[in-house]
Design a protein around this motif. Structure first.
Motif, mmCIF file in Angstrom:
data_model
loop_
_atom_site.group_PDB
_atom_site.id
_atom_site.type_symbol
_atom_site.label_atom_id
_atom_site.label_comp_id
_atom_site.label_asym_id
_atom_site.label_seq_id
_atom_site.Cartn_x
_atom_site.Cartn_y
_atom_site.Cartn_z
ATOM 1 N N ILE A 195 1.847 4.935 0.674
ATOM 2 C CA ILE A 195 1.490 5.878 1.728
ATOM 3 C C ILE A 195 2.277 7.167 1.511
ATOM 4 O O ILE A 195 3.440 7.135 1.134
ATOM 5 C CB ILE A 195 1.863 5.311 3.122
ATOM 6 C CG1 ILE A 195 1.248 3.933 3.359
ATOM 7 C CG2 ILE A 195 1.534 6.272 4.240
ATOM 8 C CD1 ILE A 195 -0.212 3.918 3.612
ATOM 9 N N GLU B 118 -8.034 2.705 5.078
ATOM 10 C CA GLU B 118 -7.917 3.597 6.240
ATOM 11 C C GLU B 118 -8.870 3.161 7.352
ATOM 12 O O GLU B 118 -8.509 3.137 8.520
ATOM 13 C CB GLU B 118 -8.203 5.042 5.827
ATOM 14 C CG GLU B 118 -7.983 6.013 6.969
ATOM 15 C CD GLU B 118 -8.140 7.463 6.548
ATOM 16 O OE1 GLU B 118 -8.736 8.223 7.329
ATOM 17 O OE2 GLU B 118 -7.647 7.831 5.454
ATOM 18 N N THR C 121 0.845 -1.182 0.000
ATOM 19 C CA THR C 121 0.000 0.000 0.000
ATOM 20 C C THR C 121 0.883 1.235 0.000
ATOM 21 O O THR C 121 1.739 1.388 0.881
ATOM 22 C CB THR C 121 -0.910 -0.010 1.255
ATOM 23 O OG1 THR C 121 -1.661 -1.227 1.259
ATOM 24 C CG2 THR C 121 -1.852 1.169 1.260
ATOM 25 N N GLY D 264 -0.206 10.110 8.107
ATOM 26 C CA GLY D 264 -0.104 9.240 6.945
ATOM 27 C C GLY D 264 -1.374 9.320 6.125
ATOM 28 O O GLY D 264 -2.469 9.468 6.669
ATOM 29 N N SER E 118 -8.618 3.483 -0.828
ATOM 30 C CA SER E 118 -8.103 4.252 0.308
ATOM 31 C C SER E 118 -9.059 4.327 1.497
ATOM 32 O O SER E 118 -8.648 4.072 2.632
ATOM 33 C CB SER E 118 -7.703 5.664 -0.130
ATOM 34 O OG SER E 118 -6.669 5.602 -1.067
ATOM 35 N N GLU F 273 3.573 9.993 3.991
ATOM 36 C CA GLU F 273 3.665 10.125 5.444
ATOM 37 C C GLU F 273 4.712 11.158 5.818
ATOM 38 O O GLU F 273 5.550 11.545 5.011
ATOM 39 C CB GLU F 273 4.004 8.781 6.095
ATOM 40 C CG GLU F 273 5.373 8.250 5.725
ATOM 41 C CD GLU F 273 5.710 6.928 6.387
ATOM 42 O OE1 GLU F 273 5.056 6.537 7.362
ATOM 43 O OE2 GLU F 273 6.659 6.287 5.927
ATOM 44 N N ILE G 81 -3.158 7.335 2.816
ATOM 45 C CA ILE G 81 -3.107 6.189 1.917
ATOM 46 C C ILE G 81 -3.403 6.669 0.503
ATOM 47 O O ILE G 81 -4.362 7.409 0.275
ATOM 48 C CB ILE G 81 -4.102 5.105 2.378
ATOM 49 C CG1 ILE G 81 -3.704 4.641 3.780
ATOM 50 C CG2 ILE G 81 -4.149 3.949 1.392
ATOM 51 C CD1 ILE G 81 -4.743 3.881 4.524
#
Length: 179
Positions: free
Chosen positions: A97, A132, A95, A120, A128, A99, A122
């Motif tokens: 990210i 999440e 996935t 973070g 997403s 961040e 996604i």
């Protein structure tokens, strides 16, 4: 968006804490050995704006790897980092990210407050919101991210207090009080 912020009071001067904090490549791995895997500076041995580093860790039991960069430094006040590319493996899927984090130092009556805000986001288009939701609600990821960040700050506090205590004991003529 996934977010967490932890803070600790440290009975040392902002200068002392900053000089320790800025050497993140020295202390970060030791601050959370069960979850931190690697922090390696890329092409340099010093932390400055623009310094890139490889970051490998577990957050909420999920292994991640990032190429990140120090994007802003305000001496004695703030250090900001942000991923250039980051991936975490969630439910067997890589996935992507975005961040980052912001370390802040604020002077206080007893020394200073060290905070670390981490976030973070996604980046998997239509998946997403589901990813999440799973991270926040099933894995309790935000709570675990807070605990992860708090452990790092408590480690810094203990290191600072220990080094300050040793300095005061080695210099009895000092009028400084140990924290």
């Amino acid at each position: 968006m996934i977010e967490a912020k932890a803070s600790v009071e440290i009975n040392c001067s902002p200068e002392e804490v900053w000089n320790y904090l800025i050497r993140i490549d020295d202390w970060w791995l030791r601050s959370n050995p069960k979850e931190h895997i690697e922090l390696t500076l890329v092409g340099t041995k010093e932390i400055n704006e623009g310094t890139q580093f490889i970051l490998k860790e577990y957050i909420a039991g999920i292994k991640g790897e990032a190429l990140a960069e120090i994007s802003e430094i305000v001496p004695l006040k703030k250090l900001v980092w942000r991923s250039i590319k980051a991936q975490y493996k969630l439910l067997g899927f890589k996935t992507n990210i975005e961040e980052g984090g912001i370390f802040t130092l604020t002077e206080s009556a007893s020394g200073c407050t060290l905070s670390h805000y981490v976030w973070g986001k996604i980046r998997n288009s239509h998946w997403s919101p589901i990813i999440e939701w799973l991270f926040k609600n099933v894995l309790k990821g935000e709570k675990k991210d807070y605990e992860h960040t708090y452990r790092e700050l408590i480690f810094v506090k203990k290191e600072m207090v220990l080094s300050h205590f040793k300095w005061v004991n080695c210099h009895p003529e000092s009028k400084l009080l140990s924290p």
